[in-house]
Design a protein around this motif. Structure first.
Motif, PDB file in Angstrom:
ATOM      1  N   PHE A  85    -111.828   1.405  -4.109  1.00 45.97           N
ATOM      2  CA  PHE A  85    -111.339   2.517  -3.280  1.00 45.97           C
ATOM      3  C   PHE A  85    -111.501   2.100  -1.815  1.00 45.97           C
ATOM      4  CE2 PHE A  85    -112.828   5.435  -6.902  1.00 45.97           C
ATOM      5  CZ  PHE A  85    -111.569   5.516  -7.452  1.00 45.97           C
ATOM      6  N   THR A  86    -110.693   1.125  -1.415  1.00 53.21           N
ATOM      7  CA  THR A  86    -110.879   0.455  -0.130  1.00 53.21           C
ATOM      8  C   THR A  86    -110.890   1.429   1.047  1.00 53.21           C
ATOM      9  OG1 THR A  86    -109.616  -1.345  -1.127  1.00 53.21           O
ATOM     10  CG2 THR A  86    -110.038  -1.500   1.228  1.00 53.21           C
ATOM     11  N   PHE A  87    -110.081   2.490   0.985  1.00 59.50           N
ATOM     12  CA  PHE A  87    -109.899   3.349   2.147  1.00 59.50           C
ATOM     13  C   PHE A  87    -111.089   4.276   2.373  1.00 59.50           C
ATOM     14  CE2 PHE A  87    -105.651   2.251   0.465  1.00 59.50           C
ATOM     15  CZ  PHE A  87    -105.351   1.340   1.450  1.00 59.50           C
ATOM     16  N   ARG A  88    -111.913   4.496   1.362  1.00 59.41           N
ATOM     17  CA  ARG A  88    -113.169   5.219   1.508  1.00 59.41           C
ATOM     18  C   ARG A  88    -114.066   4.534   2.551  1.00 59.41           C
ATOM     19  NH1 ARG A  88    -117.710   7.627  -1.808  1.00 59.41           N
ATOM     20  NH2 ARG A  88    -116.166   8.631  -3.126  1.00 59.41           N
ATOM     21  N   TYR A  89    -113.914   3.213   2.682  1.00 67.56           N
ATOM     22  CA  TYR A  89    -114.803   2.424   3.540  1.00 67.56           C
ATOM     23  C   TYR A  89    -114.215   2.163   4.931  1.00 67.56           C
ATOM     24  CZ  TYR A  89    -116.934   1.992  -0.977  1.00 67.56           C
ATOM     25  OH  TYR A  89    -117.502   2.309  -2.192  1.00 67.56           O
ATOM     26  N   ALA A  90    -113.062   2.754   5.222  1.00 63.28           N
ATOM     27  CA  ALA A  90    -112.531   2.678   6.585  1.00 63.28           C
ATOM     28  C   ALA A  90    -113.509   3.368   7.516  1.00 63.28           C
ATOM     29  CB  ALA A  90    -111.166   3.360   6.655  1.00 63.28           C
ATOM     30  N   LEU A 236    -104.838   6.117   8.527  1.00 61.63           N
ATOM     31  CA  LEU A 236    -105.043   4.691   8.288  1.00 61.63           C
ATOM     32  C   LEU A 236    -103.657   4.079   8.161  1.00 61.63           C
ATOM     33  CD1 LEU A 236    -107.875   4.890   5.582  1.00 61.63           C
ATOM     34  CD2 LEU A 236    -108.074   5.056   8.075  1.00 61.63           C
ATOM     35  N   VAL A 237    -103.060   3.822   9.303  1.00 61.97           N
ATOM     36  CA  VAL A 237    -101.698   3.295   9.370  1.00 61.97           C
ATOM     37  C   VAL A 237    -101.672   2.272  10.488  1.00 61.97           C
ATOM     38  CG1 VAL A 237     -99.252   3.851   9.607  1.00 61.97           C
ATOM     39  CG2 VAL A 237    -100.815   5.586   8.721  1.00 61.97           C
ATOM     40  N   ILE A 242    -103.377  -0.970  16.185  1.00 62.78           N
ATOM     41  CA  ILE A 242    -104.639  -0.550  15.572  1.00 62.78           C
ATOM     42  C   ILE A 242    -104.373   0.012  14.186  1.00 62.78           C
ATOM     43  CG2 ILE A 242    -105.816  -0.100  17.758  1.00 62.78           C
ATOM     44  CD1 ILE A 242    -105.295   2.879  17.259  1.00 62.78           C
ATOM     45  N   CYS A 243    -105.416  -0.006  13.334  1.00 66.48           N
ATOM     46  CA  CYS A 243    -105.206   0.340  11.923  1.00 66.48           C
ATOM     47  C   CYS A 243    -105.798   1.685  11.530  1.00 66.48           C
ATOM     48  CB  CYS A 243    -105.776  -0.757  11.028  1.00 66.48           C
ATOM     49  SG  CYS A 243    -107.573  -0.936  11.126  1.00 66.48           S
ATOM     50  N   GLN A 244    -106.411   2.404  12.466  1.00 70.14           N
ATOM     51  CA  GLN A 244    -107.012   3.687  12.092  1.00 70.14           C
ATOM     52  C   GLN A 244    -107.229   4.556  13.321  1.00 70.14           C
ATOM     53  OE1 GLN A 244    -111.064   3.188  10.634  1.00 70.14           O
ATOM     54  NE2 GLN A 244    -111.533   1.683  12.192  1.00 70.14           N
ATOM     55  N   LEU A 279    -110.897  -5.417   7.621  1.00 64.91           N
ATOM     56  CA  LEU A 279    -111.866  -4.455   8.145  1.00 64.91           C
ATOM     57  C   LEU A 279    -112.426  -3.550   7.039  1.00 64.91           C
ATOM     58  CD1 LEU A 279    -113.304  -3.062  10.502  1.00 64.91           C
ATOM     59  CD2 LEU A 279    -111.248  -1.645  10.803  1.00 64.91           C
ATOM     60  N   PHE A 280    -111.537  -2.916   6.280  1.00 68.82           N
ATOM     61  CA  PHE A 280    -111.987  -1.937   5.288  1.00 68.82           C
ATOM     62  C   PHE A 280    -112.706  -2.629   4.124  1.00 68.82           C
ATOM     63  CE2 PHE A 280    -108.033   0.848   6.463  1.00 68.82           C
ATOM     64  CZ  PHE A 280    -108.524   0.977   7.751  1.00 68.82           C
ATOM     65  N   TYR A 281    -112.159  -3.766   3.688  1.00 64.16           N
ATOM     66  CA  TYR A 281    -112.762  -4.437   2.537  1.00 64.16           C
ATOM     67  C   TYR A 281    -114.087  -5.092   2.917  1.00 64.16           C
ATOM     68  CZ  TYR A 281    -112.140  -5.558  -2.354  1.00 64.16           C
ATOM     69  OH  TYR A 281    -112.278  -5.564  -3.719  1.00 64.16           O
TER      70      TYR A 281
END
Length: 346
Positions: A85-90, A236-237, A242-244, A279-281
């Motif tokens: 659940f990669t996006f949980r860790y953003a 998160l786009v 930038i990614c977030q 970043l997220f992973y």
């Protein structure tokens, strides 16, 4: 071969083509399952039985009961598990969760979750996850499982109350696609867009929308929570370098303003200007390593959470098949009985 080439690229000395060769190795503490979906459960189960901690891409199994069974096996052996659940860790998501826990939004009233991108809007983009035995006359679960899972995970995490019922629908917008394994244009009756509504014990409401044929940048995650005191929107786009982003408002100041994400939510040296997968992973891997080395009970985004997310997906699918609201949790999830754990994959 491909395995040797990957080993050279990443500095891995030992390369095998059968995962079972690694399970007796006392030097292996963690198994990361990143195969196609079909093998996830078999490898995860075998690794847990061999005493290894397991990180697995979603879904562990299409039937949530099997995922729950794997979660119980891990617990019985004192092992840690984690879903991709990669996006949980953003960092933005982690910061939002801290704000929610601190009471920033008050009582959560409404959650809106989106996972939208245009990766497969072009039918020539090869489709990876394909069920070769699927009936082309029956729409198959695709986007809501492969792409909706991370936003469903965030929904449960942020709302913080048991889900009680759900309703929704799936659509197949692009009927013919190139299949990666064959290179052929094929009728693929898959859910490439869907919308859902969920109700919760607390009275909260949520909506979920996932699609991989909606114009926009990957990953295309957006989560919004509105409560009695305030509201939070995270995106998160990858946009404007930038990614977030995280934006907040309160009942006393209703204009949404962007917040700076505190450094403590980033991996060392990380920034919102780097590619989101790195970043997220990196945060996911750091978190799992910390959980394992600490020896404590902390284990977020584990197979138990994976089972909750998969049961939600199974509920959504049933709602679409039956064209009705479905009560959660599911009492009789499938017409067929639960198989022995590895019967399906042997």
């Amino acid at each position: 071969g491909v395995a040797e080439e990957a080993g050279r690229r990443f500095g891995v000395g030992r390369v095998v083509t059968d995962y079972r060769e690694l399970l007796d190795d006392p030097g292996v503490d963690v198994v990361d399952v990143a195969t196609g979906n079909r093998a996830h459960f078999e490898i995860s189960w075998a690794a847990l039985e061999a005493g290894k901690h397991v990180l697995c891409e979603k879904p562990v199994h299409h039937d949530y009961r099997q995922t729950r069974r794997a979660a119980e096996l891990a617990r019985s052996k004192g092992l840690k598990t984690k879903l991709g659940f990669t996006f949980r860790y953003a960092p933005a998501v982690l910061y939002a969760k801290e704000l929610i826990d601190a009471g920033f939004v008050g009582e959560p009233y409404i959650f809106n979750g989106y996972e939208q991108n245009s990766q497969w809007l072009d039918p020539a983009t090869p489709l990876r996850q394909v069920d070769a035995d699927a009936d082309p006359d029956v729409i198959q679960v695709s986007s809501i499982e492969g792409y909706g899972a991370p936003i469903i995970d965030i929904m449960h995490w942020w709302v913080g109350s048991p889900m009680t019922s759900a309703v929704g629908t799936m659509r197949n917008f692009v009927p013919e696609r190139v299949v990666r394994d064959t290179g052929l244009m094929t009728r693929m009756n898959i859910d490439d867009g869907d919308m859902w509504i969920a109700e919760f014990e607390s009275g909260a409401l949520a909506s979920i929308q996932s699609s991989f044929v909606t114009v926009g940048n990957f990953p295309g995650i957006e989560a919004r929570v509105y409560g009695s005191e305030g509201a939070i929107i995270i995106r998160l786009v990858e946009e404007a370098g930038i990614c977030q982003t995280i934006r907040t408002a309160t009942k006393g100041s209703v204009e949404f303003v962007e917040r700076e994400i505190p450094r403590r939510f980033f991996p060392e040296g990380g920034s919102s200007a780097e590619p989101w997968p790195l970043l997220f992973y990196s945060n996911l891997c750091r978190d799992f390593t910390d959980e394992i080395l600490s020896g404590g009970p902390a284990n977020q985004g584990d197979f138990g959470q994976g089972a909750l997310v998969q049961e939600t997906i199974n509920t959504f699918e049933r709602s679409f098949r039956e064209r009705s609201w479905v009560t959660f949790p599911l009492e009789d999830p499938l017409e067929r009985p639960l198989e022995s754990p590895l019967e399906e994959v042997r």
